[in-house]
Motif scaffolding. Structure first.
Motif, PDB file in Angstrom:
ATOM      1  N   VAL A   1       3.142  10.797 -17.590  1.00  0.00           N
ATOM      2  CA  VAL A   1       2.245  10.173 -16.615  1.00  0.00           C
ATOM      3  C   VAL A   1       2.409  10.859 -15.262  1.00  0.00           C
ATOM      4  O   VAL A   1       3.533  11.095 -14.814  1.00  0.00           O
ATOM      5  N   LEU A   2       1.280  11.163 -14.630  1.00  0.00           N
ATOM      6  CA  LEU A   2       1.302  11.791 -13.308  1.00  0.00           C
ATOM      7  C   LEU A   2       1.427  10.729 -12.218  1.00  0.00           C
ATOM      8  O   LEU A   2       0.797   9.669 -12.289  1.00  0.00           O
ATOM      9  N   TYR A   3       2.252  11.016 -11.241  1.00  0.00           N
ATOM     10  CA  TYR A   3       2.441  10.114 -10.109  1.00  0.00           C
ATOM     11  C   TYR A   3       2.282  10.882  -8.797  1.00  0.00           C
ATOM     12  O   TYR A   3       2.552  12.088  -8.728  1.00  0.00           O
ATOM     13  N   ASP A   4       1.870  10.151  -7.779  1.00  0.00           N
ATOM     14  CA  ASP A   4       1.634  10.706  -6.451  1.00  0.00           C
ATOM     15  C   ASP A   4       2.340   9.788  -5.452  1.00  0.00           C
ATOM     16  O   ASP A   4       1.999   8.614  -5.344  1.00  0.00           O
ATOM     17  N   TYR A   5       3.319  10.332  -4.733  1.00  0.00           N
ATOM     18  CA  TYR A   5       4.088   9.511  -3.798  1.00  0.00           C
ATOM     19  C   TYR A   5       3.911  10.015  -2.374  1.00  0.00           C
ATOM     20  O   TYR A   5       3.754  11.225  -2.142  1.00  0.00           O
ATOM     21  N   TRP A   6       3.990   9.065  -1.433  1.00  0.00           N
ATOM     22  CA  TRP A   6       3.824   9.381  -0.016  1.00  0.00           C
ATOM     23  C   TRP A   6       4.996   8.850   0.798  1.00  0.00           C
ATOM     24  O   TRP A   6       5.512   7.766   0.521  1.00  0.00           O
ATOM     25  N   GLY A   7       5.372   9.633   1.811  1.00  0.00           N
ATOM     26  CA  GLY A   7       6.356   9.159   2.757  1.00  0.00           C
ATOM     27  C   GLY A   7       5.712   8.233   3.779  1.00  0.00           C
ATOM     28  O   GLY A   7       4.496   8.017   3.774  1.00  0.00           O
TER      29      GLY A   7
END
Length: 119
Positions: free
Chosen positions: A104-110
């Protein structure tokens, strides 16, 4: 749980330099790419620079020749060296990490770090 901790923002005079850092920790999986985006007041968030796990980089035209993105894979850390800063570089800078975990692809932000360049 994945955490991105940014540091290095601040106030600098035009022509000065800053170095941003972002450390990723937690159940990250495999990092595909790491990058920096920025958002100035009243404007949309835009890509500043991005680096893949293989080391390929791309920089926005507006920062080419002034900013350099790099990463330390062993430390899950991405850096943005910013030289010859201009007032128009003033924005909140966000770290972004693209990962894959169990297919599964994930996208995280600070949380963002403020960079202010005075003229």
């Amino acid at each position: 749980q994945v955490q991105l901790v940014e540091s290095g923002g601040g106030l600098v005079q035009a022509g000065g330099s800053l170095r941003l850092s972002c450390v990723a920790s937690g159940s990250i999986g495999s990092i595909l790419a790491m990058g920096w985006y920025r958002q100035a007041p009243g404007k949309q968030r835009e890509l500043v620079a991005r680096i893949t796990s293989g080391g390929s980089t791309n920089h926005a035209d507006s920062v080419k020749g002034r900013f350099t993105i790099s990463r330390d894979n062993a430390k899950n850390t991405v850096y943005l060296q910013m030289n010859s800063l201009k007032p128009e570089d003033t924005a909140v800078y966000y770290c972004n990490v693209e990962t894959i975990l169990s297919g599964v692809l994930y996208d995280y932000w600070g949380q963002g770090t403020q960079v202010t360049v005075s003229s």
